[in-house]
Design a protein around this motif. Structure first.
Motif, PDB file in Angstrom:
ATOM      1  N   SER A  91    -165.037 -25.655  30.118  1.00 42.73           N
ATOM      2  CA  SER A  91    -166.139 -25.067  30.884  1.00 42.73           C
ATOM      3  C   SER A  91    -167.470 -25.118  30.156  1.00 42.73           C
ATOM      4  N   HIS A  92    -167.436 -25.217  28.825  1.00 47.46           N
ATOM      5  CA  HIS A  92    -168.655 -25.278  28.026  1.00 47.46           C
ATOM      6  C   HIS A  92    -168.270 -25.902  26.699  1.00 47.46           C
ATOM      7  N   GLN A  93    -168.235 -27.233  26.669  1.00 52.85           N
ATOM      8  CA  GLN A  93    -167.703 -27.926  25.507  1.00 52.85           C
ATOM      9  C   GLN A  93    -168.501 -27.594  24.256  1.00 52.85           C
ATOM     10  N   TYR A  94    -167.754 -27.338  23.170  1.00 57.64           N
ATOM     11  CA  TYR A  94    -168.405 -27.051  21.893  1.00 57.64           C
ATOM     12  C   TYR A  94    -168.387 -28.315  21.042  1.00 57.64           C
ATOM     13  N   PRO A  95    -169.538 -28.833  20.586  1.00 53.29           N
ATOM     14  CA  PRO A  95    -170.875 -28.232  20.644  1.00 53.29           C
ATOM     15  C   PRO A  95    -171.807 -28.843  21.673  1.00 53.29           C
ATOM     16  N   THR A  96    -171.335 -29.820  22.472  1.00 55.54           N
ATOM     17  CA  THR A  96    -172.262 -30.572  23.328  1.00 55.54           C
ATOM     18  C   THR A  96    -172.698 -29.799  24.562  1.00 55.54           C
ATOM     19  N   GLY A  97    -171.875 -28.858  25.028  1.00 55.29           N
ATOM     20  CA  GLY A  97    -172.216 -28.084  26.211  1.00 55.29           C
ATOM     21  C   GLY A  97    -171.840 -28.739  27.524  1.00 55.29           C
ATOM     22  N   VAL A  98    -171.250 -29.936  27.491  1.00 56.09           N
ATOM     23  CA  VAL A  98    -170.891 -30.614  28.737  1.00 56.09           C
ATOM     24  C   VAL A  98    -169.689 -29.927  29.378  1.00 56.09           C
ATOM     25  N   VAL A  99    -169.521 -30.168  30.672  1.00 59.60           N
ATOM     26  CA  VAL A  99    -168.426 -29.585  31.444  1.00 59.60           C
ATOM     27  C   VAL A  99    -167.413 -30.676  31.770  1.00 59.60           C
ATOM     28  N   LEU A 100    -166.156 -30.395  31.584  1.00 53.27           N
ATOM     29  CA  LEU A 100    -165.103 -31.359  31.909  1.00 53.27           C
ATOM     30  C   LEU A 100    -165.091 -31.598  33.413  1.00 53.27           C
ATOM     31  N   SER A 101    -165.259 -32.847  33.811  1.00 54.03           N
ATOM     32  CA  SER A 101    -165.333 -33.187  35.232  1.00 54.03           C
ATOM     33  C   SER A 101    -164.011 -32.900  35.932  1.00 54.03           C
ATOM     34  N   MET A 102    -164.084 -32.773  37.259  1.00 49.28           N
ATOM     35  CA  MET A 102    -162.862 -32.485  38.012  1.00 49.28           C
ATOM     36  C   MET A 102    -161.843 -33.608  37.877  1.00 49.28           C
ATOM     37  N   ALA A 103    -162.317 -34.854  37.875  1.00 48.38           N
ATOM     38  CA  ALA A 103    -161.378 -35.971  37.721  1.00 48.38           C
ATOM     39  C   ALA A 103    -160.658 -35.899  36.377  1.00 48.38           C
ATOM     40  N   ARG A 104    -161.414 -35.590  35.321  1.00 45.14           N
ATOM     41  CA  ARG A 104    -160.807 -35.476  33.990  1.00 45.14           C
ATOM     42  C   ARG A 104    -159.856 -34.273  33.936  1.00 45.14           C
ATOM     43  N   ARG A 105    -160.200 -33.183  34.594  1.00 47.60           N
ATOM     44  CA  ARG A 105    -159.319 -32.008  34.610  1.00 47.60           C
ATOM     45  C   ARG A 105    -157.971 -32.356  35.220  1.00 47.60           C
ATOM     46  N   LEU A 106    -158.021 -33.046  36.361  1.00 46.41           N
ATOM     47  CA  LEU A 106    -156.771 -33.422  37.023  1.00 46.41           C
ATOM     48  C   LEU A 106    -155.978 -34.411  36.176  1.00 46.41           C
ATOM     49  N   ASP A 107    -156.674 -35.334  35.523  1.00 46.41           N
ATOM     50  CA  ASP A 107    -155.984 -36.292  34.647  1.00 46.41           C
ATOM     51  C   ASP A 107    -155.308 -35.568  33.482  1.00 46.41           C
ATOM     52  N   LEU A 108    -155.999 -34.594  32.920  1.00 48.32           N
ATOM     53  CA  LEU A 108    -155.445 -33.855  31.782  1.00 48.32           C
ATOM     54  C   LEU A 108    -154.207 -33.070  32.200  1.00 48.32           C
ATOM     55  N   LEU A 109    -154.255 -32.424  33.355  1.00 45.73           N
ATOM     56  CA  LEU A 109    -153.099 -31.668  33.837  1.00 45.73           C
ATOM     57  C   LEU A 109    -151.928 -32.586  34.157  1.00 45.73           C
ATOM     58  N   THR A 110    -152.227 -33.767  34.694  1.00 45.43           N
ATOM     59  CA  THR A 110    -151.166 -34.741  34.983  1.00 45.43           C
ATOM     60  C   THR A 110    -150.508 -35.207  33.687  1.00 45.43           C
ATOM     61  N   TRP A 111    -151.331 -35.513  32.685  1.00 47.02           N
ATOM     62  CA  TRP A 111    -150.776 -35.924  31.387  1.00 47.02           C
ATOM     63  C   TRP A 111    -149.879 -34.837  30.808  1.00 47.02           C
ATOM     64  N   ALA A 112    -150.331 -33.580  30.855  1.00 45.84           N
ATOM     65  CA  ALA A 112    -149.537 -32.483  30.293  1.00 45.84           C
ATOM     66  C   ALA A 112    -148.222 -32.326  31.040  1.00 45.84           C
ATOM     67  N   ARG A 113    -148.276 -32.428  32.359  1.00 45.78           N
ATOM     68  CA  ARG A 113    -147.046 -32.267  33.146  1.00 45.78           C
ATOM     69  C   ARG A 113    -146.058 -33.402  32.870  1.00 45.78           C
ATOM     70  N   GLU A 114    -146.545 -34.626  32.829  1.00 47.61           N
ATOM     71  CA  GLU A 114    -145.659 -35.777  32.658  1.00 47.61           C
ATOM     72  C   GLU A 114    -145.080 -35.874  31.251  1.00 47.61           C
ATOM     73  N   HIS A 115    -145.783 -35.320  30.262  1.00 48.42           N
ATOM     74  CA  HIS A 115    -145.327 -35.406  28.879  1.00 48.42           C
ATOM     75  C   HIS A 115    -144.798 -34.069  28.352  1.00 48.42           C
ATOM     76  N   SER A 116    -144.661 -33.076  29.233  1.00 47.49           N
ATOM     77  CA  SER A 116    -144.199 -31.736  28.832  1.00 47.49           C
ATOM     78  C   SER A 116    -145.034 -31.215  27.666  1.00 47.49           C
ATOM     79  N   ALA A 117    -146.323 -31.461  27.729  1.00 40.52           N
ATOM     80  CA  ALA A 117    -147.248 -31.018  26.692  1.00 40.52           C
ATOM     81  C   ALA A 117    -147.992 -29.772  27.174  1.00 40.52           C
ATOM     82  N   TRP A 118    -148.718 -29.155  26.256  1.00 40.26           N
ATOM     83  CA  TRP A 118    -149.479 -27.945  26.579  1.00 40.26           C
ATOM     84  C   TRP A 118    -150.968 -28.238  26.507  1.00 40.26           C
ATOM     85  N   VAL A 119    -151.715 -27.594  27.372  1.00 37.58           N
ATOM     86  CA  VAL A 119    -153.174 -27.636  27.321  1.00 37.58           C
ATOM     87  C   VAL A 119    -153.656 -26.243  26.938  1.00 37.58           C
ATOM     88  N   VAL A 120    -154.375 -26.140  25.840  1.00 38.20           N
ATOM     89  CA  VAL A 120    -154.911 -24.859  25.388  1.00 38.20           C
ATOM     90  C   VAL A 120    -156.382 -24.817  25.784  1.00 38.20           C
TER      91      VAL A 120
END
Length: 363
Positions: free
Chosen positions: A241-270
């Motif tokens: 939501s507020h990347q440290y230190p750049t301040g950029v916001v993770l785009s919706m496409a990247r959010r969905l990609d990250l959740l897909t990666w975590a689900r498919e690899h049984s990984a965790w997103v902190v």
């Protein structure tokens, strides 16, 4: 105490006579009782010796310093300790500091209204405390504060959780450390943002985790690059939501990609949501955790940034299947959060003062 420091540094030699308590109190402009109490403490510790009818002297049989280092070797011991820490934490380990530096980050203004409300609620909580409030309690935190945090996160951040999923911590860094202990083992790989928050990287390195930097661009963490660098990583630590230190916001496409990666690899997103309440324009974006249908996101937040760092209260929202492991690990690390601060914070949130404070700070 300056007398003790002078003795250990060699400024006051063994056998040296000290001024009388009355004389020293007059020189320092303090009550004589304060000097007497200090002398008595040093006598009890063995730094001073009293001679009836003669006065008070520096002991000729000084005790060993608590640190186990002789005074002449104190600097060397300090250097050795710092060198050992640097081996694990790296050269950019943050030194101890105060808030007196200009352009200090990581805190908001505590206005007079917030300070007065906090003071009033603290007095009320102290008056209402009984013996049961001063004993051992739930290591996950008080039910009142966990409920208040849960209500707030559902309304303000679209986090999907109940009070039972909230674990109270001392802040974001404590929550990251706790999470690392529960979900990762030495040798596991973890994504971190590059550039990113140095203390997250240092916490992972100290735990023996293989840190894998993943580049950040105008759309946030590059998930494709992360999958290429470390496809079998066990976790990704992000500030969407507020990347440290750049301040950029993770785009919706990247959010969905990250959740897909975590689900498919049984990984965790902190998800470190350390400063989501504050944006230069527009409403704060909803949390990444609120999009997660597979319960692979661990949500980290803090009251220290929105209120004041000295509060030392944060939280981590965990999937139901991890609640027991987090509570047990929290118990082993620090037993429980402070009862008084929890009571005050819970009432502060329940009465709507946190939301009002944040509104004022956004103006």
């Amino acid at each position: 105490m300056q007398v003790r420091s002078a003795i250990l540094a060699g400024g006051l030699r063994p056998g040296a006579k000290l001024p009388s308590s009355r004389d020293l109190a007059g020189r320092l402009g303090v009550a004589r009782a304060s000097v007497v109490a200090a002398y008595e403490q040093l006598l009890a510790e063995g730094y001073l010796a009293a001679r009836t009818g003669s006065g008070t002297y520096v002991s000729t049989d000084l005790p060993e310093p608590v640190e186990g280092c002789l005074p002449a070797a104190a600097d060397r011991c300090k250097r050795d300790a710092q060198t050992g820490a640097a081996d694990v934490l790296g050269d950019d380990a943050a030194p101890a500091h105060t808030d007196e530096r200009p352009f200090n980050t990581g805190r908001t203004l505590v206005d007079a209204r917030t300070a007065e409300v906090w003071r009033r609620l603290t007095h009320r909580a102290v008056r209402g405390f009984g013996p049961g409030d001063l004993g051992y309690a739930d290591p996950s935190g008080s039910s009142e504060l966990r409920a208040a945090v849960s209500d707030y996160l559902r309304a303000a951040r679209a986090v999907r959780c109940g009070p039972e999923q909230v674990i109270v911590t001392a802040g974001t860094q404590h929550a990251i450390d706790l999470t690392t202990r529960v979900i990762l083992h030495p040798g596991d790989e973890a994504w971190v943002e590059d550039p990113g928050y140095p203390l997250t990287r240092q916490t992972l390195a100290a735990a023996g985790v293989a840190v894998r930097p993943v580049p950040v661009d105008a759309h946030g963490l590059d998930v494709t690059a992360g999958a290429r660098v470390a496809p079998c990583a066990r976790a990704a630590f992000v500030t969407p939501s507020h990347q440290y230190p750049t301040g950029v916001v993770l785009s919706m496409a990247r959010r969905l990609d990250l959740l897909t990666w975590a689900r498919e690899h049984s990984a965790w997103v902190v998800e470190d949501d350390y400063a989501s309440e504050f944006r230069y324009s527009g409403r704060p974006l909803a949390s990444l955790q609120g999009l997660d249908d597979a319960e692979r996101v661990i949500y980290v937040g803090t009251l220290n940034k929105a209120l004041f760092p000295g509060l030392r209260l944060g939280y981590v929202v965990v999937p139901p299947r991890l609640v027991r492991a987090f509570a047990r690990t929290r118990d082993l690390m620090d037993r429980q959060p402070p009862s008084l601060l929890q009571a005050v914070a819970a009432e502060f949130m329940r009465q709507g003062h946190l939301a009002a404070h944040i509104r004022r700070m956004r103006l």
